[in-house]
Every structure is written in structure tokens, then in C-alpha cells.
Design a protein around this motif. Structure first.
Motif, PDB file in Angstrom:
ATOM      1  N   ILE A  17       0.832  -1.210   0.000  1.00 11.73           N
ATOM      2  CA  ILE A  17       0.000   0.000   0.000  1.00 11.73           C
ATOM      3  C   ILE A  17       0.864   1.257   0.000  1.00 11.73           C
ATOM      4  N   SER A  18       1.839   1.339   0.902  1.00 18.43           N
ATOM      5  CA  SER A  18       2.613   2.585   0.977  1.00 18.43           C
ATOM      6  C   SER A  18       3.655   2.645  -0.138  1.00 18.43           C
ATOM      7  N   GLY A  19       4.307   1.517  -0.470  1.00 19.49           N
ATOM      8  CA  GLY A  19       5.310   1.518  -1.535  1.00 19.49           C
ATOM      9  C   GLY A  19       4.685   1.850  -2.888  1.00 19.49           C
ATOM     10  N   LEU A  36      11.873  -2.191  -5.445  1.00 18.31           N
ATOM     11  CA  LEU A  36      12.444  -3.497  -5.119  1.00 18.31           C
ATOM     12  C   LEU A  36      11.427  -4.274  -4.286  1.00 18.31           C
ATOM     13  N   GLU A  37      10.980  -5.389  -4.803  1.00 15.87           N
ATOM     14  CA  GLU A  37       9.942  -6.180  -4.143  1.00 15.87           C
ATOM     15  C   GLU A  37      10.476  -7.589  -3.909  1.00 15.87           C
ATOM     16  N   ARG A  38      10.393  -8.046  -2.676  1.00 18.20           N
ATOM     17  CA  ARG A  38      10.988  -9.345  -2.361  1.00 18.20           C
ATOM     18  C   ARG A  38      10.192 -10.527  -2.934  1.00 18.20           C
ATOM     19  N   GLY A  39       8.927 -10.299  -3.207  1.00 18.10           N
ATOM     20  CA  GLY A  39       8.084 -11.406  -3.687  1.00 18.10           C
ATOM     21  C   GLY A  39       7.982 -11.440  -5.202  1.00 18.10           C
ATOM     22  N   GLY A 108       2.288 -10.413   3.496  1.00 16.68           N
ATOM     23  CA  GLY A 108       2.015 -10.735   2.087  1.00 16.68           C
ATOM     24  C   GLY A 108       3.223 -10.313   1.275  1.00 16.68           C
ATOM     25  N   TYR A 109       3.983 -11.297   0.792  1.00 18.61           N
ATOM     26  CA  TYR A 109       5.206 -10.983   0.047  1.00 18.61           C
ATOM     27  C   TYR A 109       4.973 -11.184  -1.450  1.00 18.61           C
ATOM     28  N   GLN A 110       4.550 -10.148  -2.117  1.00 18.74           N
ATOM     29  CA  GLN A 110       4.386 -10.160  -3.564  1.00 18.74           C
ATOM     30  C   GLN A 110       4.154  -8.723  -3.994  1.00 18.74           C
ATOM     31  N   VAL A 111       4.192  -8.477  -5.293  1.00 22.38           N
ATOM     32  CA  VAL A 111       3.839  -7.133  -5.748  1.00 22.38           C
ATOM     33  C   VAL A 111       2.410  -6.859  -5.277  1.00 22.38           C
ATOM     34  N   GLY A 112       2.240  -5.744  -4.608  1.00 23.03           N
ATOM     35  CA  GLY A 112       0.944  -5.405  -4.022  1.00 23.03           C
ATOM     36  C   GLY A 112       0.911  -5.656  -2.521  1.00 23.03           C
ATOM     37  N   GLY A 113       1.842  -6.488  -2.024  1.00 24.81           N
ATOM     38  CA  GLY A 113       1.900  -6.744  -0.575  1.00 24.81           C
ATOM     39  C   GLY A 113       0.537  -7.114  -0.022  1.00 24.81           C
ATOM     40  N   LYS A 114       0.189  -6.506   1.101  1.00 24.20           N
ATOM     41  CA  LYS A 114      -1.096  -6.821   1.749  1.00 24.20           C
ATOM     42  C   LYS A 114      -2.247  -6.005   1.150  1.00 24.20           C
ATOM     43  N   SER A 115      -1.931  -5.142   0.143  1.00 20.03           N
ATOM     44  CA  SER A 115      -3.032  -4.363  -0.447  1.00 20.03           C
ATOM     45  C   SER A 115      -4.017  -5.277  -1.171  1.00 20.03           C
ATOM     46  N   TRP A 118      -6.225  -6.693   2.179  1.00 18.02           N
ATOM     47  CA  TRP A 118      -6.756  -5.881   3.288  1.00 18.02           C
ATOM     48  C   TRP A 118      -8.284  -5.805   3.255  1.00 18.02           C
ATOM     49  N   ALA A 119      -8.865  -5.380   4.385  1.00 17.68           N
ATOM     50  CA  ALA A 119     -10.333  -5.310   4.479  1.00 17.68           C
ATOM     51  C   ALA A 119     -10.861  -3.940   4.044  1.00 17.68           C
ATOM     52  N   ARG A 120      -9.978  -3.055   3.621  1.00 18.44           N
ATOM     53  CA  ARG A 120     -10.315  -1.822   2.908  1.00 18.44           C
ATOM     54  C   ARG A 120     -11.063  -0.759   3.721  1.00 18.44           C
ATOM     55  N   GLN A 121     -11.033  -0.895   5.031  1.00 17.88           N
ATOM     56  CA  GLN A 121     -11.676   0.101   5.903  1.00 17.88           C
ATOM     57  C   GLN A 121     -10.753   1.314   5.987  1.00 17.88           C
ATOM     58  N   THR A 122     -11.298   2.474   5.732  1.00 15.56           N
ATOM     59  CA  THR A 122     -10.441   3.661   5.557  1.00 15.56           C
ATOM     60  C   THR A 122     -11.043   4.868   6.264  1.00 15.56           C
ATOM     61  N   VAL A 265      15.238  -9.168  -2.341  1.00 10.84           N
ATOM     62  CA  VAL A 265      15.139  -9.024  -0.880  1.00 10.84           C
ATOM     63  C   VAL A 265      16.171  -7.988  -0.417  1.00 10.84           C
ATOM     64  N   VAL A 266      15.681  -6.837   0.011  1.00  9.47           N
ATOM     65  CA  VAL A 266      16.608  -5.803   0.487  1.00  9.47           C
ATOM     66  C   VAL A 266      17.107  -6.220   1.863  1.00  9.47           C
ATOM     67  N   GLU A 267      18.433  -6.320   2.004  1.00  6.99           N
ATOM     68  CA  GLU A 267      18.970  -6.713   3.323  1.00  6.99           C
ATOM     69  C   GLU A 267      19.406  -5.500   4.123  1.00  6.99           C
ATOM     70  N   PRO A 538      -5.403   1.941   9.853  1.00 10.29           N
ATOM     71  CA  PRO A 538      -4.323   2.909   9.619  1.00 10.29           C
ATOM     72  C   PRO A 538      -3.892   3.176   8.178  1.00 10.29           C
ATOM     73  N   SER A 539      -4.262   2.314   7.233  1.00 14.41           N
ATOM     74  CA  SER A 539      -3.580   2.377   5.922  1.00 14.41           C
ATOM     75  C   SER A 539      -3.827   3.679   5.171  1.00 14.41           C
ATOM     76  N   LEU A 540      -5.001   4.277   5.336  1.00 18.10           N
ATOM     77  CA  LEU A 540      -5.258   5.562   4.661  1.00 18.10           C
ATOM     78  C   LEU A 540      -4.250   6.611   5.121  1.00 18.10           C
TER      79      LEU A 540
HETATM   80  C1  FAD Z   1      -6.620  -9.550   6.174  1.00 19.07           C
HETATM   81  C2  FAD Z   1      -6.182  -8.124   6.340  1.00 19.07           C
HETATM   82  C3  FAD Z   1      -7.123  -7.132   6.595  1.00 19.07           C
HETATM   83  C4  FAD Z   1      -6.720  -5.800   6.732  1.00 19.07           C
HETATM   84  N1  FAD Z   1      -7.666  -4.834   6.838  1.00 19.07           N
HETATM   85  C5  FAD Z   1      -7.318  -3.527   6.850  1.00 19.07           C
HETATM   86  C6  FAD Z   1      -8.303  -2.500   6.826  1.00 19.07           C
HETATM   87  O1  FAD Z   1      -9.502  -2.758   6.739  1.00 19.07           O
HETATM   88  N2  FAD Z   1      -7.893  -1.214   6.868  1.00 19.07           N
HETATM   89  C7  FAD Z   1      -6.577  -0.886   6.967  1.00 19.07           C
HETATM   90  O2  FAD Z   1      -6.271   0.305   7.048  1.00 19.07           O
HETATM   91  N3  FAD Z   1      -5.616  -1.842   6.966  1.00 19.07           N
HETATM   92  C8  FAD Z   1      -5.954  -3.146   6.904  1.00 19.07           C
HETATM   93  N4  FAD Z   1      -4.988  -4.127   6.868  1.00 19.07           N
HETATM   94  C9  FAD Z   1      -3.587  -3.724   6.994  1.00 19.07           C
HETATM   95  C10 FAD Z   1      -3.009  -3.235   5.668  1.00 19.07           C
HETATM   96  O3  FAD Z   1      -2.998  -4.267   4.740  1.00 19.07           O
HETATM   97  C11 FAD Z   1      -1.607  -2.717   5.924  1.00 19.07           C
HETATM   98  O4  FAD Z   1      -1.675  -1.646   6.845  1.00 19.07           O
HETATM   99  C12 FAD Z   1      -0.954  -2.187   4.658  1.00 19.07           C
HETATM  100  O5  FAD Z   1      -0.921  -3.139   3.635  1.00 19.07           O
HETATM  101  C13 FAD Z   1       0.446  -1.727   4.992  1.00 19.07           C
HETATM  102  O6  FAD Z   1       1.036  -1.195   3.832  1.00 19.07           O
HETATM  103  P1  FAD Z   1       2.602  -1.327   3.661  1.00 19.07           P
HETATM  104  O7  FAD Z   1       2.963  -0.720   2.381  1.00 19.07           O
HETATM  105  O8  FAD Z   1       3.239  -0.824   4.886  1.00 19.07           O
HETATM  106  O9  FAD Z   1       2.865  -2.905   3.679  1.00 19.07           O
HETATM  107  P2  FAD Z   1       2.454  -4.067   2.682  1.00 19.07           P
HETATM  108  O10 FAD Z   1       1.208  -3.737   1.973  1.00 19.07           O
HETATM  109  O11 FAD Z   1       2.495  -5.321   3.463  1.00 19.07           O
HETATM  110  O12 FAD Z   1       3.651  -4.072   1.634  1.00 19.07           O
HETATM  111  C14 FAD Z   1       4.987  -4.304   2.032  1.00 19.07           C
HETATM  112  C15 FAD Z   1       5.744  -4.860   0.836  1.00 19.07           C
HETATM  113  O13 FAD Z   1       7.133  -4.861   1.126  1.00 19.07           O
HETATM  114  C16 FAD Z   1       7.699  -6.067   0.658  1.00 19.07           C
HETATM  115  N5  FAD Z   1       8.916  -6.329   1.427  1.00 19.07           N
HETATM  116  C17 FAD Z   1       9.010  -6.662   2.729  1.00 19.07           C
HETATM  117  N6  FAD Z   1      10.277  -6.803   3.087  1.00 19.07           N
HETATM  118  C18 FAD Z   1      11.029  -6.548   1.992  1.00 19.07           C
HETATM  119  C19 FAD Z   1      12.421  -6.542   1.731  1.00 19.07           C
HETATM  120  N7  FAD Z   1      13.310  -6.818   2.690  1.00 19.07           N
HETATM  121  N8  FAD Z   1      12.848  -6.253   0.479  1.00 19.07           N
HETATM  122  C20 FAD Z   1      11.960  -5.967  -0.517  1.00 19.07           C
HETATM  123  N9  FAD Z   1      10.623  -5.978  -0.318  1.00 19.07           N
HETATM  124  C21 FAD Z   1      10.165  -6.244   0.925  1.00 19.07           C
HETATM  125  C22 FAD Z   1       6.606  -7.095   0.871  1.00 19.07           C
HETATM  126  O14 FAD Z   1       6.807  -8.238   0.068  1.00 19.07           O
HETATM  127  C23 FAD Z   1       5.363  -6.295   0.496  1.00 19.07           C
HETATM  128  O15 FAD Z   1       5.057  -6.398  -0.870  1.00 19.07           O
HETATM  129  C24 FAD Z   1      -5.346  -5.468   6.689  1.00 19.07           C
HETATM  130  C25 FAD Z   1      -4.399  -6.472   6.429  1.00 19.07           C
HETATM  131  C26 FAD Z   1      -4.815  -7.783   6.231  1.00 19.07           C
HETATM  132  C27 FAD Z   1      -3.769  -8.833   5.886  1.00 19.07           C
END
Ligand code: FAD
Length: 562
Positions: A17-19, A36-39, A108-115, A118-122, A265-267, A538-540
């Protein structure tokens, strides 16, 4: 790899989401940006293999079989981890970490991460949330206030697409909303009765990142209207909910400035003492284990809260022997999360001639009503309440034959499910560090997590039970049942902190623009930057902080200040 392929204007670590937001903003500002995406890559639509499955298309009808649950017990506790979504979740046994205290780390380790998941509450934070640490004397004062982030909330909301009503509440400010989902008839009854009994409490429709009526901006992204299927965590072929895959990454790609490398994988981040800046990052190829260094003028760390902490802690140099920017020893400390332990169910003798349309992807909510204007209880801060009313798939009848078949053509009784989302107070003792002994498959130290609930969380939970029960009683519910899930921290999937923002480099890691105080070309804009947690999803806020920091970083770069 030839030098020109490893040199960029900006590096973004992580594509969740943030990346995704960092990539879009930096690319649109003309910066050659390496993500750079580890997944693995997950391409919108193409890589959603289960999106149109029926239960009978899956060997276990959507359930995770017990042997798999035994192998990966932590992720199996996540409500969204099922046969149709499991390919988007990290498996415990493949990515171990050290739990000094029980902590469910859901990733969630893939392009898009946990986006994708997520349950999309904002919901926006309010001015009360940014003022809370200063007023109540915990953590440190935020270096920003609501007015600093307000325009950036609007900016990200318009692009992402958030549905909701203009409720006019100071405690939960309105945003740039698409039409809201409708409450069903029982929810409307509860809304009226609760608000009559408690004039200072507000029952409103949950705001969520779903396109109820796409604008031209959303259609231009190739996204369409939500069909209320509620199969979201499989990936939405309509792009109807916000994900990096359907929205920000394609927008970044469109500029021609995006370079995405997967399995990267960024170390660590590399620091140069002579310039007092980071020069790039060291990356281990997830498949070949080959190490490559990529260079850039600015680095955005968006690996999600705990992985961001890990990368910074692992970025050691002569200047920073305890991790990048960690002069005050606070890196990895003050980790906080949301308290989800409280649950309440109830029966409601509601209108049996009414039903509701589709599978609505949001719930009804009540913004915090405790300790908002002043401290009123013996615990700090408060909680948000989410609830919904639904009807069972069939009535509770036994039998055989035609009469039974006829009876089960009707839906069953109305029931209510209510849950809490409580703020937790960041504490120095809730922390993560690097294991001295355990390493992952790529030779990187494993994360040691030491996070637990405290007395404040227990009091908040008991208050939710008391208030939730009283509200449901006043609304005419029966068979009210409260229970404590006792779930470990982490299962809320709202982990925050460790690299907190603040005014003073002695007590914080990041300044008001998410810049490391002691390494100005490194920005942290995921949950790790959060000084306190609020009680909103928090994601918003991560999105808005990211867009704001990217705007600042690009301007600084243009002026030659970075
Ligand atoms: C089931 C579920 C329900 C949720 N519901 C909500 C909701 O309703 N509302 C809300 O606000 N939030 C919710 N969340 C939380 C939300 O998904 C996260 O807050 C949000 O995705 C965080 O964004 P991010 O960019 O920090 O991390 P992520 O979206 O997790 O992305 C991080 C990315 O970084 C990559 N990465 C990690 N380590 C490395 C590395 N060393 N090198 C390279 N790449 C790396 C990962 O593979 C991943 O793609 C939910 C999450 C889940 C799983």
C-alpha cells in the motif's frame, strides 16, 4: 549488471500500500524510480487465479485442511487465510521469526503486498489523534497536526476511491467520498435506538476503499464499479477496491519512469560517511541468492512496519553501529498495534419480511466516544466499534421432506456481530530486534518480536464489553454474548511504530516529513513511522503520509538539497 542499470533517482523498498503510493508519486514527478519487491509479480487480473471460483472448484471447498493449518498455525488464525486466498499470504514455516512473546505476524510478500488482502476500511485520523500523545503524556508529540495531512488525505482519497457519508463529525473527519453503502433495516433500527439513548455517540456507515460510483479518474485507471461479491481477497478483476496492483503500480508504470524488480530481498541500506547520506541498498536475489547493490539519490522504505524496522536495524556502519539513524537507541522500540480482542454477538427480533442487497464490503461503525475531548476514565484513549446485522442463511428448523424444504427457502433470524478496535499505548518495552543466532534463508538475521498487551488494554476491553452490552440492550437485542478472543498482538495486522516521527532527534527517528533525522535522504512512510496508533484502520494515513513525503522529497531533490 552494468552500472547504468543499478543507478536510479529513487529507490522504493516494497510495493504494498505505501510503496505503491511512493512509486506512483515519485514516477509522476519525473524521477527514475526503482521498486524493489521481495516477492513475485502479481499482475492485476492475470494473476488472480481464484477470482471467479465457486466453492466446488476448490478441493476443500475454500477451507484450509488441518495438515496445512498445523504447518502454518499463525497465518491459519487470520480470518482471510483460506483456500482461495492462501497464495497471497506468507507461510509461517517459510519465513520464521523469533517470538519472545506470542505475536502473530501476518505478511504478504508479492507485488501489491497486503493491499491485495486488506479489508479496505479507511478512516481519517482527527485532530484529537495527533494531539493525544502530548495531551495524555505518552510516546512523544507528533511533529505534525491534522491540518498538515488534511489535503493529503483528500489527494489519496480521490485517486483510491473511498465510499462514505459526510457525517460532519470532528472525531472522524469527512473525506472525498463516493456514495456510501446502505445500512440494512436492522442496522438502521439500531442506529436510531443507540443514538437516542446516547446523544454523544454516532452510528455511521463504515468508510471503505470501494468504487461504489467510479469517477472518470477511476475509469481512467481501468477500474470499475464494485459488484458486492465480497470475494475481494482473491484479487478483484474489476479493480473495484483499491490495491497497488490495480491502481498505483499501473499509474507509476504509465509514466515510463518505473523499474520494478521482483524477488529482490533488500537486506540493508548503505551509508556513506563522507556525504552523510545513504547511497543505495544491498539486495539478495530471492531465487539465486546473488547480491547486487542498487544506488539512488533518495530511498523510501516501505517494506511494512516490522520489515522496515528489520532493514534499518540491519543497516549497520561505522557511523551507525546499531542501525541506520539509530543514535538514540530507540529504533525498533515503541511498537504498537490495535486491540481486537473484544467480540459481542446478539440476537435481534427484526423484520422477517426484509432482506438486503448483495454482499456489502463494509460494516457500520461508531467512532471513539471515550476520552475524546478530555480524559474521563482510568485507562488512556479509546476504541472504535464496528458492527453489522445479518440474517442466517436458513431458519433454525429440523425435519425432512417437503415441509422442511419449503421452510429452508426462507432466510433465518437476524443477528448482530460487534467488535472493537482499540488504541494501544506505545511503550519502550514493546520492541523488535535482530536475532544474534537465527538467520533466514537469505542469510539475514531473523526478527525477534517482543510485544504484549498491558493493563490499559485489559481495561479498555472490559469497558467495550460493558458499553457494547449496554448499547445492544438499549437497542432491544437479546441473547447478548461477550467474548475475549485472547488473540496475540499482531493478528490485528495493524502493527505500527519502531521508527517513530517526532520533533526531537533525541527522542524520535523521523522528522515531520518522514525523513531520518540523521540520514536525510532516507524516508520511512509505512506503519513504522507512526508515533501513536489512533483507533482508526491505519492504511489511509500511511497513504497520505507517503504522498506528502514524496512531494517533499521530490521538491528537495529538485532544489539540490538531497
Ligand atoms: C486480512 C487483512 C485485513 C486488513 N484490513 C485492513 C483494513 O480494513 N484497513 C486498513 O487500514 N488496513 C488493513 N490491513 C492492513 C493493511 O494491509 C496494511 O496496513 C498495509 O498493507 C500496509 O502497507 P505497507 O505498504 O506498509 O505494507 P504491505 O502492503 O504489506 O507491503 C509491504 C511490501 O514490502 C515487501 N517487502 C518486505 N520486506 C522486503 C524486503 N526486505 N525487500 C523488498 N521488499 C520487501 C513485501 O513483500 C510487500 O510487498 C489489513 C491487512 C490484512 C492482511
Amino acid at each position: 549488471m552494468p552500472e547504468q542499470n543499478t543507478q536510479f533517482d529513487a529507490i522504493v523498498i516494497g510495493s504494498g500500500i505505501s510503496g505503491g503510493w511512493a512509486a506512483k508519486e515519485l514516477c509522476e514527478k519525473g524521477l527514475k524510480t526503482l521498486v524493489l519487491e521481495r516477492g513475485r509479480n502479481v499482475v492485476h487480473k492475470k494473476d488472480y487465479p481464484t477470482a471467479n471460483f465457486n466453492p466446488w472448484d476448490m478441493p476443500h471447498r475454500g477451507k484450509i485442511p488441518p495438515p496445512e493449518m498445523d504447518l502454518d498455525p499463525i497465518v491459519s488464525n487470520c480470518y482471510a487465510y483460506k483456500e482461495d486466498t492462501k497464495h497471497f499470504f506468507v507461510k509461517d514455516h517459510e519465513h520464521p521469526y523469533v517470538q519472545e512473546k506470542p505475536f502473530s505476524w501476518i505478511r504478504g510478500y508479492q507485488v501489491g503486498g497486503k493491499s491485495l488482502l486488506w479489508a479496505r476500511q479507511t478512516q481519517r485520523w482527527s485532530k484529537y489523534d495527533f494531539e493525544a500523545p502530548l495531551r495524555d503524556g505518552f510516546a512523544v508529540d507528533w511533529p505534525i497536526r491534522y491540518k498538515d495531512i488534511d489535503p493529503w488525505y483528500s489527494y489519496v482519497e480521490k485517486f483510491a476511491g473511498i465510499s462514505g457519508n459526510k457525517d460532519g463529525l470532528e472525531v472522524l473527519p469527512d473525506g472525498e467520498f463516493l456514495p456510501a453503502w446502505e445500512m440494512n433495516c436492522v442496522e438502521k433500527i439500531l442506529q436510531e435506538k443507540i443514538m437516542q439513548a446516547y446523544p454523544d455517540r454516532h452510528v455511521i456507515q463504515g468508510r471503505c476503499a470501494h468504487l461504489t460510483e467510479p469517477t472518470s479518474e477511476h475509469l481512467a485507471q481501468g477500474r470499475g464499479q464494485c459488484m458486492a461479491r465480497k470475494l475481494c481477497e482473491r484479487g478483484c478483476p474489476f479493480g473495484a477496491y483499491f490495491s497497488s496492483n490495480s491502481s498505483t503500480i499501473p499509474a507509476a508504470e504509465k509514466t515510463g519512469n518505473l523499474h520494478l524488480i521482483t524477488h529482490a530481498v533488500v537486506e540493508s541500506i548503505i551509508y556513506d560517511e563522507s556525504t552523510q547520506k545513504a547511497t543505495g541498498v544491498s539486495v539478495v536475489d530471492a531465487l539465486t541468492h546473488e547480491v547486487t547493490v542498487y544506488k539512488a539519490k533518495i530511498i523510501f522504505v516501505n517494506a511494512a512496519c516490522l520489515n522496515t524496522n528489520l532493514i534499518l536495524l540491519n543497516s549497520k556502519s561505522n557511523r551507525f553501529p546499531n542501525g541506520l539513524g539509530n543514535d538514540n537507541g530507540l529504533l525498533g522500540k515503541y511498537i504498537a498495534f490495535h486491540n481486537y480482542r473484544g467480540n459481542i454477538t446478539a440476537a435481534f427480533n427484526g423484520p422477517i419480511d426484509q432482506y438486503y442487497y448483495g454482499r456489502r464490503p463494509t460494516q457500520v461503525m461508531m467512532p471513539s466516544f471515550k476520552n475524546v475531548l478530555k480524559q474521563e476514565t482510568d485507562f488512556l484513549r479509546g476504541y472504535m466499534v464496528h458492527f453489522s446485522a445479518s440474517r442466517a442463511g436458513r431458519p433454525n428448523v429440523d425435519g425432512v421432506g417437503a415441509a422442511f424444504k419449503e421452510a429452508i427457502t426462507e432466510p433465518g433470524d437476524w443477528s448482530i456481530y460487534m467488535m472493537m478496535q482499540g488504541e494501544t499505548i506505545p511503550k519502550e518495552t514493546n520492541q523488535v530486534s535482530l536475532s544474534e543466532y537465527e538467520r533466514d534463508n537469505w542469510g539475514i538475521p531473523q526478527l525477534v518480536v517482543s510485544v504484549e498487551y498491558d493493563e490499559n488494554d485489559e481495561k479498555l476491553l472490559q469497558d467495550f464489553f460493558k458499553e457494547g452490552k449496554a448499547m445492544l440492550e438499549k437497542a432491544g437485542c437479546t441473547k447478548i454474548n461477550t467474548w475475549d478472543s485472547k488473540q496475540p498482538p499482531g493478528l490485528d495486522i495493524h502493527e505500527m511504530g519502531g521508527v517513530r516521527m517526532g520533533k526531537d532527534p533525541n527522542t524520535s527517528l523521523l522528522n515531520q516529513f518522514n525523513q531520518l533525522h540523521h540520514c536525510k535522504n532516507v524516508f520511512v512512510t509505512d506503519g513504522a513511522c507512526m508515533t501513536s496508533t489512533g483507533n482508526q484502520n491505519p492504511s489511509l494515513t500511511f497513504m497520505a503520509l507517503t504522498a506528502r513525503a514524496a512531494d517533499y522529497a521530490a521538491a528537495q531533490l529538485k532544489e539540490g538539497l538531497l
